[in-house]
Design a protein around this motif. Structure first.
Motif, PDB file in Angstrom:
ATOM      1  N   LYS A   1       0.901  -1.280   0.137  1.00 51.73           N
ATOM      2  CA  LYS A   1      -0.153   0.087  -0.055  1.00 51.73           C
ATOM      3  C   LYS A   1       0.899   1.260   0.054  1.00 51.73           C
ATOM      4  N   TRP A   2       2.042   1.162   0.579  1.00 49.75           N
ATOM      5  CA  TRP A   2       2.834   2.404   0.905  1.00 49.75           C
ATOM      6  C   TRP A   2       3.509   2.785  -0.602  1.00 49.75           C
ATOM      7  N   THR A   3       4.158   1.543  -1.376  1.00 51.96           N
ATOM      8  CA  THR A   3       4.485   1.900  -2.635  1.00 51.96           C
ATOM      9  C   THR A   3       3.511   2.445  -3.609  1.00 51.96           C
ATOM     10  N   SER A   4       2.259   1.992  -3.502  1.00 55.74           N
ATOM     11  CA  SER A   4       1.123   2.421  -4.275  1.00 55.74           C
ATOM     12  C   SER A   4       0.874   4.035  -4.142  1.00 55.74           C
ATOM     13  N   MET A   5       1.121   4.255  -2.726  1.00 55.17           N
ATOM     14  CA  MET A   5       0.617   5.788  -2.374  1.00 55.17           C
ATOM     15  C   MET A   5       1.709   6.608  -2.688  1.00 55.17           C
ATOM     16  N   VAL A   6       2.944   6.190  -2.514  1.00 49.32           N
ATOM     17  CA  VAL A   6       4.075   7.148  -3.091  1.00 49.32           C
ATOM     18  C   VAL A   6       4.231   7.189  -4.438  1.00 49.32           C
ATOM     19  N   VAL A   7       3.984   6.411  -5.213  1.00 51.91           N
ATOM     20  CA  VAL A   7       3.864   6.313  -6.701  1.00 51.91           C
ATOM     21  C   VAL A   7       2.833   7.291  -6.955  1.00 51.91           C
ATOM     22  N   LYS A   8       1.818   7.212  -6.471  1.00 51.05           N
ATOM     23  CA  LYS A   8       0.516   8.080  -6.812  1.00 51.05           C
ATOM     24  C   LYS A   8       0.818   9.595  -6.198  1.00 51.05           C
ATOM     25  N   VAL A   9       1.364   9.755  -5.120  1.00 51.51           N
ATOM     26  CA  VAL A   9       1.588  11.041  -4.706  1.00 51.51           C
ATOM     27  C   VAL A   9       2.821  11.816  -5.825  1.00 51.51           C
ATOM     28  N   LEU A  10       3.794  10.873  -6.084  1.00 49.07           N
ATOM     29  CA  LEU A  10       4.719  11.422  -6.963  1.00 49.07           C
ATOM     30  C   LEU A  10       4.389  11.756  -8.505  1.00 49.07           C
ATOM     31  N   ALA A  11       3.597  10.940  -8.883  1.00 49.59           N
ATOM     32  CA  ALA A  11       2.998  10.823 -10.226  1.00 49.59           C
ATOM     33  C   ALA A  11       2.164  12.210 -10.336  1.00 49.59           C
ATOM     34  N   GLU A  12       1.287  12.521  -9.261  1.00 46.11           N
ATOM     35  CA  GLU A  12       0.597  13.621  -9.201  1.00 46.11           C
ATOM     36  C   GLU A  12       1.384  15.108  -9.531  1.00 46.11           C
ATOM     37  N   GLU A  13       2.678  14.892  -8.951  1.00 40.87           N
ATOM     38  CA  GLU A  13       3.670  15.921  -8.874  1.00 40.87           C
ATOM     39  C   GLU A  13       4.401  16.202 -10.321  1.00 40.87           C
ATOM     40  N   ASP A  14       4.366  15.112 -10.954  1.00 38.57           N
ATOM     41  CA  ASP A  14       5.260  14.861 -12.248  1.00 38.57           C
ATOM     42  C   ASP A  14       5.213  16.195 -13.106  1.00 38.57           C
ATOM     43  N   PRO A  15       6.020  17.005 -13.708  1.00 34.99           N
ATOM     44  CA  PRO A  15       7.461  16.337 -13.821  1.00 34.99           C
ATOM     45  C   PRO A  15       8.196  17.037 -12.378  1.00 34.99           C
ATOM     46  N   GLY A  16       7.735  17.479 -11.407  1.00 36.21           N
ATOM     47  CA  GLY A  16       8.210  17.945 -10.310  1.00 36.21           C
ATOM     48  C   GLY A  16       8.804  17.012  -9.420  1.00 36.21           C
ATOM     49  N   GLU A  17       9.452  17.607  -8.102  1.00 39.70           N
ATOM     50  CA  GLU A  17      10.299  16.746  -7.232  1.00 39.70           C
ATOM     51  C   GLU A  17       9.388  17.110  -6.078  1.00 39.70           C
ATOM     52  N   LEU A  18       9.606  16.229  -5.219  1.00 43.99           N
ATOM     53  CA  LEU A  18       8.835  16.478  -3.521  1.00 43.99           C
ATOM     54  C   LEU A  18      10.122  16.179  -2.757  1.00 43.99           C
ATOM     55  N   ARG A  19      10.056  16.958  -1.705  1.00 44.74           N
ATOM     56  CA  ARG A  19      11.181  16.685  -0.396  1.00 44.74           C
ATOM     57  C   ARG A  19      10.235  15.533   0.375  1.00 44.74           C
ATOM     58  N   PHE A  20      11.062  14.876   1.257  1.00 46.12           N
ATOM     59  CA  PHE A  20      10.712  13.879   2.086  1.00 46.12           C
ATOM     60  C   PHE A  20       9.502  14.155   3.071  1.00 46.12           C
ATOM     61  N   ALA A  21       9.648  15.480   3.671  1.00 48.80           N
ATOM     62  CA  ALA A  21       8.462  15.921   4.591  1.00 48.80           C
ATOM     63  C   ALA A  21       7.282  16.234   3.817  1.00 48.80           C
ATOM     64  N   GLU A  22       7.247  16.742   2.643  1.00 47.94           N
ATOM     65  CA  GLU A  22       6.113  16.861   1.995  1.00 47.94           C
ATOM     66  C   GLU A  22       5.558  15.438   1.456  1.00 47.94           C
TER      67      GLU A  22
END
Length: 139
Positions: A36-57
Motif C-alpha cells: 500500500k505504501w508503494t502505491s501511495m508514494v507512486v501516486k503522490v509522485l505521479a501527481e507532482e510529475d514532472p516536479g519533485e517532492l521533499r521527504f517531509a512533503e
C-alpha cells in the motif's frame, strides 16, 4: 540476472519468468511494488510529475505513514530505479524525489488496481461480514 522457467531451466535476461516458480525474481518485485505504501508514494509522485517532492512533503501527503516506513519505501523504489533521488548540497542537505520514466510506467497499473479496490470494496466488506458471521449493515 536470469529468471527461472518451470523445470528449473534458466533463461536469458529480459525474457519473462514464471511467477509460480519459487526462484523467480518476479515474486520479490511484486512483494515490493504491491504494498500500500508503494502505491501511495507512486501516486503522490505521479501527481507532482514532472516536479519533485521533499521527504517531509511526501510524508504530509501520505497520512499514516511513519518516517521509517517512508524511508524504507523510498530506498526500495530508488534501488529499483522507479524513483530518482536528488540531494542538494545545502546545510542541512535537501533531498528531493521524483518518479523516473520506469516509475511513471508503474502508475497506470497501480491506478487501475486502486480503482478496482475502491469500486469493489463494498462487495469485499459484505463478503467479510458474511464470513465473520456479522449481520450485513448495508443492503
Amino acid at each position: 540476472m536470469t529468471t527461472s522457467r518451470p523445470g528449473g531451466r534458466d533463461q536469458r535476461p529480459g525474457e519473462r519468468g514464471d511467477l509460480l516458480d519459487p526462484r523467480c525474481p518476479t515474486r520479490q518485485l511484486l512483494d515490493r511494488i504491491g504494498t500500500k505504501w508503494t502505491s501511495m508514494v507512486v501516486k503522490v509522485l505521479a501527481e507532482e510529475d514532472p516536479g519533485e517532492l521533499r521527504f517531509a512533503e511526501l510524508r504530509r501527503r501520505i497520512p499514516g505513514i511513519s518516517q521509517k516506513m517512508l524511508s524504507v519505501t523510498l530506498q526500495s523504489l530508488v534501488r529499483d530505479g522507479l524513483v530518482a533521488r536528488r540531494v542538494e548540497p545545502t546545510v542541512p542537505p535537501a533531498v528531493r524525489y521524483r518518479l523516473t520514466e520506469l516509475g511513471l510506467s508503474l502508475e497506470g497499473p497501480l491506478a487501475a488496481l486502486r480503482v478496482w479496490a475502491e469500486t469493489h470494496m463494498p462487495e469485499i466488506d459484505r463478503s467479510n461480514q458474511i464470513a465473520d458471521g456479522s449481520p450485513s449493515t448495508s443492503a
